[in-house]
Design an enzyme around this catalytic site. Structure first.
Site, PDB file in Angstrom:
ATOM      1  N   GLY A   1      39.073  45.006  54.092  1.00  0.00           N
ATOM      2  CA  GLY A   1      37.912  44.042  54.073  1.00  0.00           C
ATOM      3  C   GLY A   1      38.650  42.600  54.517  1.00  0.00           C
TER       4      GLY A   1
ATOM      5  N   ARG B   1      59.361  17.288  32.921  1.00  0.00           N
ATOM      6  CA  ARG B   1      60.405  17.784  34.063  1.00  0.00           C
ATOM      7  C   ARG B   1      61.085  18.521  34.206  1.00  0.00           C
ATOM      8  NH1 ARG B   1      60.679  12.236  38.130  1.00  0.00           N
ATOM      9  NH2 ARG B   1      61.091  14.255  39.407  1.00  0.00           N
TER      10      ARG B   1
ATOM     11  N   GLY C   1      34.713  50.529  57.243  1.00  0.00           N
ATOM     12  CA  GLY C   1      33.724  51.621  56.218  1.00  0.00           C
ATOM     13  C   GLY C   1      34.756  51.953  55.353  1.00  0.00           C
TER      14      GLY C   1
ATOM     15  N   SER D   1      65.888  -1.363  23.166  1.00  0.00           N
ATOM     16  CA  SER D   1      64.662  -1.941  23.817  1.00  0.00           C
ATOM     17  C   SER D   1      64.754  -1.578  25.352  1.00  0.00           C
ATOM     18  CB  SER D   1      63.411  -2.390  22.922  1.00  0.00           C
ATOM     19  OG  SER D   1      63.132  -0.987  21.868  1.00  0.00           O
TER      20      SER D   1
ATOM     21  N   ARG E   1      31.902  36.610  52.567  1.00  0.00           N
ATOM     22  CA  ARG E   1      31.526  35.959  51.745  1.00  0.00           C
ATOM     23  C   ARG E   1      32.101  34.499  50.714  1.00  0.00           C
ATOM     24  NH1 ARG E   1      27.892  40.656  49.069  1.00  0.00           N
ATOM     25  NH2 ARG E   1      29.334  41.971  50.486  1.00  0.00           N
TER      26      ARG E   1
ATOM     27  N   LEU F   1      41.705  49.922  48.252  1.00  0.00           N
ATOM     28  CA  LEU F   1      41.352  49.446  49.809  1.00  0.00           C
ATOM     29  C   LEU F   1      40.659  48.470  49.511  1.00  0.00           C
ATOM     30  CD1 LEU F   1      37.883  51.969  50.012  1.00  0.00           C
ATOM     31  CD2 LEU F   1      40.247  52.508  50.555  1.00  0.00           C
TER      32      LEU F   1
ATOM     33  N   LYS G   1      63.007  13.854  32.562  1.00  0.00           N
ATOM     34  CA  LYS G   1      63.088  14.716  34.033  1.00  0.00           C
ATOM     35  C   LYS G   1      65.171  15.167  33.739  1.00  0.00           C
ATOM     36  CE  LYS G   1      65.558  14.845  37.570  1.00  0.00           C
ATOM     37  NZ  LYS G   1      65.408  13.800  38.987  1.00  0.00           N
TER      38      LYS G   1
ATOM     39  N   ARG H   1      73.395  -9.198  28.635  1.00  0.00           N
ATOM     40  CA  ARG H   1      72.383 -10.261  29.231  1.00  0.00           C
ATOM     41  C   ARG H   1      72.095 -11.886  29.445  1.00  0.00           C
ATOM     42  NH1 ARG H   1      70.122  -8.274  23.876  1.00  0.00           N
ATOM     43  NH2 ARG H   1      70.280 -10.631  21.998  1.00  0.00           N
TER      44      ARG H   1
ATOM     45  N   ASN I   1      68.677   6.160  38.142  1.00  0.00           N
ATOM     46  CA  ASN I   1      69.319   7.254  38.050  1.00  0.00           C
ATOM     47  C   ASN I   1      69.658   7.360  39.335  1.00  0.00           C
ATOM     48  OD1 ASN I   1      66.617   7.814  38.407  1.00  0.00           O
ATOM     49  ND2 ASN I   1      66.993   9.704  37.947  1.00  0.00           N
TER      50      ASN I   1
HETATM   51  C1  UD1 Z   1      31.195  49.676  47.350  1.00  0.00           C
HETATM   52  C2  UD1 Z   1      30.122  50.953  47.830  1.00  0.00           C
HETATM   53  C3  UD1 Z   1      29.423  51.173  46.588  1.00  0.00           C
HETATM   54  C4  UD1 Z   1      30.016  50.797  45.636  1.00  0.00           C
HETATM   55  C5  UD1 Z   1      30.429  49.422  45.306  1.00  0.00           C
HETATM   56  C6  UD1 Z   1      31.615  49.128  44.058  1.00  0.00           C
HETATM   57  C7  UD1 Z   1      30.976  52.525  50.220  1.00  0.00           C
HETATM   58  C8  UD1 Z   1      30.400  52.649  51.203  1.00  0.00           C
HETATM   59  N1  UD1 Z   1      30.386  51.702  49.286  1.00  0.00           N
HETATM   60  O1  UD1 Z   1      29.553  49.194  48.738  1.00  0.00           O
HETATM   61  O2  UD1 Z   1      28.344  52.813  46.967  1.00  0.00           O
HETATM   62  O3  UD1 Z   1      28.857  50.307  44.373  1.00  0.00           O
HETATM   63  O4  UD1 Z   1      31.387  49.611  46.333  1.00  0.00           O
HETATM   64  O5  UD1 Z   1      31.726  47.880  44.172  1.00  0.00           O
HETATM   65  O6  UD1 Z   1      32.394  53.172  49.649  1.00  0.00           O
HETATM   66  N2  UD1 Z   1      37.162  48.164  52.294  1.00  0.00           N
HETATM   67  C9  UD1 Z   1      38.114  48.212  53.551  1.00  0.00           C
HETATM   68  N3  UD1 Z   1      37.893  49.013  54.818  1.00  0.00           N
HETATM   69  C10 UD1 Z   1      36.940  48.391  55.530  1.00  0.00           C
HETATM   70  C11 UD1 Z   1      36.298  48.702  54.674  1.00  0.00           C
HETATM   71  C12 UD1 Z   1      35.919  48.210  53.182  1.00  0.00           C
HETATM   72  O7  UD1 Z   1      39.143  48.479  53.067  1.00  0.00           O
HETATM   73  O8  UD1 Z   1      36.720  49.267  56.415  1.00  0.00           O
HETATM   74  C13 UD1 Z   1      38.054  47.681  51.173  1.00  0.00           C
HETATM   75  C14 UD1 Z   1      37.267  46.616  51.265  1.00  0.00           C
HETATM   76  O9  UD1 Z   1      38.248  45.340  51.915  1.00  0.00           O
HETATM   77  C15 UD1 Z   1      36.693  46.288  49.499  1.00  0.00           C
HETATM   78  C16 UD1 Z   1      36.201  47.479  49.664  1.00  0.00           C
HETATM   79  O10 UD1 Z   1      36.975  48.848  50.992  1.00  0.00           O
HETATM   80  O11 UD1 Z   1      38.045  45.911  48.663  1.00  0.00           O
HETATM   81  C17 UD1 Z   1      35.177  48.098  49.301  1.00  0.00           C
HETATM   82  O12 UD1 Z   1      34.356  47.879  50.666  1.00  0.00           O
HETATM   83  P1  UD1 Z   1      33.775  46.869  50.297  1.00  0.00           P
HETATM   84  O13 UD1 Z   1      32.941  46.750  51.520  1.00  0.00           O
HETATM   85  O14 UD1 Z   1      33.147  45.653  49.538  1.00  0.00           O
HETATM   86  O15 UD1 Z   1      32.020  47.655  50.059  1.00  0.00           O
HETATM   87  P2  UD1 Z   1      30.591  47.290  49.220  1.00  0.00           P
HETATM   88  O16 UD1 Z   1      29.731  47.681  50.103  1.00  0.00           O
HETATM   89  O17 UD1 Z   1      31.065  46.878  48.056  1.00  0.00           O
END
Ligand code: UD1
Ligand code: CA
Length: 461
Positions: free
Chosen positions: A10, A335, A81, A407, A14, A7, A353, A442, A388
């Site tokens: 996201g 280099r 999600g 030198s 942050r 996954l 170099k 020289r 060069n």
């Molecule tokens: C998630 C878990 C949590 C766990 C934690 C561990 C769920 C609901 N929660 O929470 O239980 O303790 O990981 O680190 O699964 N992502 C997607 N598409 C989306 C949403 C997320 O690809 O629509 C990817 C994000 O980029 C990331 C990963 O899924 O790499 C986890 O998502 P994130 O939002 O960080 O989940 P957590 O809140 O950390």
């Protein structure tokens, strides 16, 4: 077959970054590459990466035979999600496959843990197995809720958990092994009826438990492996952990690191036995360092090959080769495309170099050697400049074996000094110097006797 679903769609808000989170690096390697490399080592031969935010950059920079990209729509109002993300990869999953779900932002997981997770999943005949660990401060993580007799009941997200559930120290790593058929079934059963309006992958566990399927948890002691990265602080912490792992590996292989906490070695670097690395060294990329070397001071070596018994002090070496027994630095700069033979000495404030220097040659002080082919046993005196560049083009100099460049000489390229050719100090050489010749280029010195007296300088003082 074992299939990975990783996954990585996201936004990584942050991180406060213009770049996708999974492309941020620790010890020189992108987060996503760690996950993919470990998955592959664990025998997961097909990895489906779910991308969304910044997908072009991710797909462009990380490629491989076993990587398949699937896109998750991420426009305003699109479903969201971890559960929804996994759904995007299900086209690649057969009923009989095992699916290992990983997160692109959890790069410290090791191949051996993944292997054990899959083994446990199979040996228990589970349909879903969650990788868990216990944390002193589990804030933010999903909690592992168990039935009174100890078996897994559900995973509850921190935001949705009750006071009592928040006290649970066992957390969801976000890494799982599922059986293909039951994963499909579980995903069909989840909805987005929760505090974040997201499709939670974690809800699949509850759905399967309710359906009477065998579900389990595989707990590991080493919590560092599930360290997730959501912020720059966590990125730095992950870097610490990975650096410690890499440096431990070198020490176990017979390399002395005087202060491992202050030594930066990327995972791709190889170092031979009995080499000693003092604090402050930065060793990067495809660098290979031989045995019995000493590396001191603020030295940075990038993509270079260093022989045995080489001593280097406070020097930058890029994309170059250094032969056995060389002594380099302090404050030298090699280099790209430089090549030193055996026992070459490159001293203080010398820049090399695109130059080849043969065995036993020396440039001990304050020189620039660019675009040159230098034989063996050559002495390049203090302050010699290989001229060069004419402002438009670069030209090459060729220096034969055992030549001596006095030198403060300039060698205006293209020019050749044949073997045993001697160049007198302070010369500006524009014509070739033949074998065994001395060249003095020289103005002849003139001494005027009594000049100070005649001018009346002494009296005036
Ligand atoms: C998630 C878990 C949590 C766990 C934690 C561990 C769920 C609901 N929660 O929470 O239980 O303790 O990981 O680190 O699964 N992502 C997607 N598409 C989306 C949403 C997320 O690809 O629509 C990817 C994000 O980029 C990331 C990963 O899924 O790499 C986890 O998502 P994130 O939002 O960080 O989940 P957590 O809140 O950390
Ligand atoms: Ca996360």
């Amino acid at each position: 077959m074992n299939i990975g679903i990783i996954l990585a769609a996201g936004e990584g808000t942050r991180m406060k970054s213009r770049h996708p989170k999974v492309l941020h690096k620790i010890s020189g390697k992108p987060l996503l590459s760690y996950v993919l490399d470990e998955a592959e080592k664990a025998g997961i031969r097909r990895n489906v990466v779910i991308v969304g935010h910044g997908k072009e950059a991710v797909m462009e920079s990380i490629t491989g035979e076993n990587i398949i990209y699937e896109e998750q729509p991420v426009h305003q109002g699109a479903p969201y999600g971890t559960g929804y993300a996994v759904m995007q990869g299900m086209g690649h999953v057969g009923d009989e496959d095992n699916v290992v779900v990983l997160c692109g932002d959890t790069p410290l997981i090791t191949a051996s843990t993944l292997t054990e997770l899959m083994k446990y999943h199979n040996s228990q005949n589970n349909k879903a197995t969650v990788l868990t660990t216990c944390l002193e401060d589990p804030t933010g993580y999903g909690r592992i809720v168990r039935k009174s007799e100890g078996s897994l009941q559900a995973i509850v997200e921190h935001k949705d958990a009750t006071e009592d559930q928040r006290k649970i120290g066992e957390i969801n790593s976000g890494i799982y092994c599922f059986s293909g058929k039951e994963l499909k079934l579980g995903l069909d059963g989840i909805n987005n009826d929760n505090s974040q309006n997201e499709y939670y992958l974690t809800d699949v566990i509850g759905v399967l438990v309710e359906g009477g399927y065998k579900v389990g948890a595989f707990m590991i002691e080493d919590a560092s492996q599930i360290h997730g990265i959501n912020s720059r602080v966590q990125l730095a912490q992950a870097d610490d952990i990975i650096r410690e792992r890499i440096n431990l590996g070198h020490m176990e292989n017979g390399v002395t690191l005087i202060n491992p906490k202050d030594t930066y070695i990327e995972s791709t670097v190889r170092i031979g036995r009995d080499t000693i690395v003092y604090p402050g060294a930065v060793l990067e990329g495809d660098t290979v360092i031989g045995e019995d070397c000493t590396i001191r001071g603020a030295t940075r070596i990038v993509d270079s090959i260093i022989g045995d018994e080489v001593s280097i002090e406070s020097t930058l070496i890029e994309n170059s080769k250094v032969g056995d027994g060389c002594k380099i630095g302090p404050y030298a700069h090699l280099r790209p495309d430089s090549e030193l033979g055996r026992n070459v000495k490159i001293g203080n404030f010398v820049e090399i170099k695109k130059a080849i220097l043969g065995d036993d040659s020396k440039a001990s002080h304050l020189s620039y050697v660019g675009d040159a082919q230098v034989g063996s046993g050559v002495n390049i005196g203090c302050g010699v400049v290989f001229v060069n560049y004419d402002g438009e083009r670069k030209f090459k100099s060729i220096i034969g074996d055992n030549a001596f460049i006095g030198s403060n000489s300039n060698l205006v390229a293209p020019v050749k000094v044949e073997s045993w050719g001697y160049v007198a100090a302070g010369s500006t050489i524009t014509d070739n110097v033949g074998e065994g010749e001395l060249s003095i280029a020289r103005a002849r010195q003139v001494n005027k006797a009594g000049w100070v007296e005649k001018k009346g300088l002494k009296k005036r003082k």
